[in-house]
Design an enzyme around this catalytic site. Structure first.
Site, short mmCIF file in Angstrom:
data_model
loop_
_atom_site.label_atom_id
_atom_site.label_comp_id
_atom_site.label_asym_id
_atom_site.label_seq_id
_atom_site.Cartn_x
_atom_site.Cartn_y
_atom_site.Cartn_z
CG ASP A 137 6.11 -21.89 -4.58
OD1 ASP A 137 7.48 -21.62 -4.64
OD2 ASP A 137 5.21 -21.31 -3.81
CD GLN B 42 -1.92 -2.80 -0.32
OE1 GLN B 42 -1.90 -3.89 -0.75
NE2 GLN B 42 -1.15 -1.83 -0.80
NE ARG C 140 9.74 -21.01 -8.96
CZ ARG C 140 10.08 -19.94 -8.40
NH1 ARG C 140 9.78 -20.24 -6.95
NH2 ARG C 140 10.46 -18.98 -8.75
N GLY D 171 1.60 -2.36 -6.62
CA GLY D 171 3.10 -2.41 -7.10
C GLY D 171 3.12 -2.13 -8.52
N GLY D 172 2.40 -1.53 -9.10
CA GLY D 172 2.07 -1.55 -10.78
C GLY D 172 3.34 -1.18 -11.35
CG HIS E 297 5.67 -18.03 -1.83
ND1 HIS E 297 6.08 -18.79 -2.82
CD2 HIS E 297 6.39 -17.23 -2.04
CE1 HIS E 297 6.84 -18.28 -3.52
NE2 HIS E 297 7.14 -17.02 -3.01
P1 NDP Z 1 8.88 -7.49 -7.74
O1 NDP Z 1 7.59 -6.86 -8.65
O2 NDP Z 1 9.80 -8.25 -8.47
O3 NDP Z 1 8.08 -8.21 -6.55
C1 NDP Z 1 6.98 -7.97 -5.85
C2 NDP Z 1 6.75 -8.80 -4.54
O4 NDP Z 1 6.51 -10.07 -5.16
C3 NDP Z 1 7.99 -8.77 -3.63
O5 NDP Z 1 7.49 -9.14 -2.35
C4 NDP Z 1 8.63 -10.40 -3.99
O6 NDP Z 1 9.04 -10.92 -3.00
C5 NDP Z 1 7.31 -10.80 -4.48
N1 NDP Z 1 7.32 -12.28 -5.22
C6 NDP Z 1 6.48 -13.41 -4.74
N2 NDP Z 1 6.94 -14.49 -5.67
C7 NDP Z 1 7.92 -14.03 -6.30
C8 NDP Z 1 8.84 -14.45 -7.13
N3 NDP Z 1 8.57 -16.00 -7.77
N4 NDP Z 1 9.86 -13.78 -7.74
C9 NDP Z 1 9.77 -12.52 -7.50
N5 NDP Z 1 9.17 -11.80 -6.58
C10 NDP Z 1 8.10 -12.72 -6.12
O7 NDP Z 1 9.47 -6.20 -6.90
P2 NDP Z 1 9.89 -4.69 -7.27
O8 NDP Z 1 10.54 -4.16 -6.16
O9 NDP Z 1 10.07 -4.62 -8.91
O10 NDP Z 1 8.30 -3.92 -7.29
C11 NDP Z 1 7.72 -3.76 -6.33
C12 NDP Z 1 6.67 -2.51 -6.31
O11 NDP Z 1 5.96 -2.40 -5.41
C13 NDP Z 1 7.76 -1.17 -6.29
O12 NDP Z 1 7.47 -0.36 -7.59
C14 NDP Z 1 7.09 -0.35 -5.04
O13 NDP Z 1 7.18 0.90 -5.36
C15 NDP Z 1 5.97 -1.11 -5.04
N6 NDP Z 1 5.14 -1.08 -3.66
C16 NDP Z 1 3.94 -0.51 -3.99
C17 NDP Z 1 2.86 -0.44 -2.71
C18 NDP Z 1 1.66 0.10 -2.69
O14 NDP Z 1 1.02 -0.32 -3.71
N7 NDP Z 1 1.20 0.29 -2.00
C19 NDP Z 1 3.61 -0.87 -1.17
C20 NDP Z 1 5.16 -1.31 -1.31
C21 NDP Z 1 5.72 -1.30 -2.34
P3 NDP Z 1 10.52 -10.69 -2.83
O15 NDP Z 1 10.80 -9.62 -2.11
O16 NDP Z 1 10.88 -11.95 -1.53
O17 NDP Z 1 11.37 -11.11 -3.81
#
Ligand code: NDP
Length: 324
Positions: free
Chosen positions: A159, A112, A162, A11-12, A187
Site C-alpha cells: 500500500d 503456525q 502504491r 504457501g510456497g 491492510h
Molecule cells: P497468493 O499467493 O496469490 O496469495 C496468498 C495470500 O496473500 C492471500 O491471502 C492473499 O490475500 C494475500 N495477499 C496479500 N496482499 C496481496 C496482494 N497485494 N495481492 C495478492 N494477494 C495478496 O494465493 P494463492 O492462492 O496463489 O496461494 C496460496 C497458497 O497458500 C496455496 O498454494 C495454498 O495451498 C497455500 N496455503 C498454505 C498454507 C500453509 O502453508 N499452511 C495454509 C493455507 C493455504 P487475498 O486472498 O485477499 O487475495
C-alpha cells in the site's frame, strides 16, 4: 562467506511465492553475500506443486541457496527459522461470510504461531502477507508467548509503495523524491494513506496537489488498487506483493533511510490502544523498527485512523477465543 540464514515461506506453491522465492534466492532480500536455506511450507494437497517449484529453484543454480526444505509440517518449516514469511492463507470461498474467513485463517495462524514459538530462532522476524494479514499476525503472535509480540508484523508496504507511485506520478516527480509517506491501520479498504506529512522534493505534498484529488482520487485509488489489478490482468497482484514483502523484510533486517509503513503491535502511539496490529510510520535500523513519533494529526486524519482501528478491533473480537 557468511553463515546461511533460514527463511521459512508458507504457501510456497502459491502465486506470490512463485515470485517471492526466486527473488529471495537471488539475494534481493538480504543481499548478494548472504547464503540462504529455504524452508517451504504447503498444505498436503499442494505438495506436488511445491515440489515443482523446488525443481525450478534447483534448476536456477542460485549461488546463494544452500538447501531447500519442502514440507507440510509447520514444525519442520519453522525449525530454527531466522525469517518467516507467512504468505499462505485460506481464500474466501463461495458463500463464506467475513467471520467464517477470519475463523478459517485463525485456525491456520494459531497453529503456525505455536510452531514458531516452539521451533523458530528466538530472534525470528515474522511477516504476515496472507489476508486478513493484520489479524492473522495478531493470532500468530498471541499463540507464541515465548517470542516478543514485536517480532510479528503484517504487510502494508505494498500500500505504501502504491501510494508513493500515485503521488510521484501526480506531481511529475520520481518515487525517490517522496518522503514521509504513511499508511495507517489495516491492510484493507479502510486503510488510511496519509499525505499530511508528505514532502515531494522537499515541498509539502498538500501545496502540490488539490484537496479534492487527495480525498476523492488518491485515497480510494490506493485503497482499491488490488481490485483494479485483478480487473485489469484477471489475476491478483502477486509480483508486486512479493516485491513489497522483500522491501519490508530487507529494511527491517538491514535498515533503511527515511520512513516506511509496517503493521506492528499498537502501543498507544497516536491514540491507538494496545491489542491490535496496526500500520504505523517506522524507521528501521540495526534489525529493529521504531514508530516515528510527533506527527500532528488533524480531524480528518483522526477520523480515518479511528475507522480503520474500529475494523481491526471488530476482526479481533471475531477471533478472540483463538487468541491463546
Ligand atoms: P497468493 O499467493 O496469490 O496469495 C496468498 C495470500 O496473500 C492471500 O491471502 C492473499 O490475500 C494475500 N495477499 C496479500 N496482499 C496481496 C496482494 N497485494 N495481492 C495478492 N494477494 C495478496 O494465493 P494463492 O492462492 O496463489 O496461494 C496460496 C497458497 O497458500 C496455496 O498454494 C495454498 O495451498 C497455500 N496455503 C498454505 C498454507 C500453509 O502453508 N499452511 C495454509 C493455507 C493455504 P487475498 O486472498 O485477499 O487475495
Amino acid at each position: 562467506m557468511k553463515d546461511p540464514v533460514r527463511i521459512a515461506i508458507t504457501g510456497g506453491a502459491g502465486q506470490i511465492s512463485y515470485s517471492l522465492i526466486f527473488r529471495i534466492a537471488a539475494g534481493d532480500m538480504l543481499g548478494p553475500d548472504q547464503p540462504v536455506i529455504l524452508q517451504l511450507l504447503e498444505i498436503p494437497q499442494a505438495m506436488d506443486a511445491l515440489n515443482g517449484v523446488v525443481m525450478e529453484v534447483n534448476d536456477c543454480a542460485f549461488p546463494l541457496v544452500q538447501d531447500i526444505v519442502a514440507t507440510d509440517d509447520p514444525n519442520v518449516a519453522f525449525k530454527d527459522a531466522d525469517f518467516a514469511l507467512l504468505v499462505g492463507a485460506r481464500p474466501r470461498g463461495p458463500g463464506m461470510e467475513r467471520k467464517d474467513l477470519l475463523e478459517a485463517n485463525a485456525a491456520i495462524f494459531s497453529v503456525q504461531g505455536k510452531a514458531l514459538n516452539d521451533h523458530a530462532s528466538r530472534d525470528v522476524k515474522v511477516l504476515v502477507v496472507g489476508n486478513p494479514a493484520n489479524t492473522n499476525a495478531l493470532i500468530a503472535s498471541c499463540n507464541a508467548p515465548d517470542l516478543d509480540a514485536g517480532q510479528f508484523t503484517a504487510m502494508t508496504r505494498l500500500d505504501h509503495n502504491r501510494a508513493l507511485t500515485q503521488l510521484a506520478q501526480k506531481t511529475g516527480k520520481h518515487v525517490t523524491d517522496v518522503e514521509n509517506m504513511i499508511i495507517w491501520g489495516n491492510h484493507s479498504a479502510t486503510q488510511y494513506p496519509d499525505l499530511a506529512q508528505c514532502k515531494v522534493d522537499g515541498k509539502a505534498a498538500f501545496d502540490l496537489v488539490e484537496r479534492d484529488w487527495y480525498e476523492n482520487d488518491f485515497i480510494p485509488t490506493v485503497q482499491q488498487r488490488g481490485a483494479a489489478i485483478i480487473k485489469a490482468r484477471g489475476a491478483s497482484s502477486a509480483a508486486s506483493a512479493a516485491s513489497s514483502a522483500i522491501d519490508h523484510m530487507r529494511d527491517w533486517a538491514l535498515g533503511c533511510d527515511g520512513i516506511v509503513s509496517m503493521a506492528i503491535p499498537s502501543d498507544g502511539s497516536y491514540g491507538i490502544a494496545e491489542g491490535i496490529i496496526y500500520s504505523y510510520p517506522v524507521r528501521c535500523q540495526s534489525g529493529k523498527y521504531e514508530i516515528v513519533q510527533g506527527f500532528e494529526l488533524d480531524a480528518f486524519s483522526k477520523e480515518k485512523m479511528q475507522a480503520t482501528e474500529k475494523e481491526l478491533r471488530e476482526e479481533r473480537a471475531a477471533v478472540e477465543h483463538l487468541l491463546g
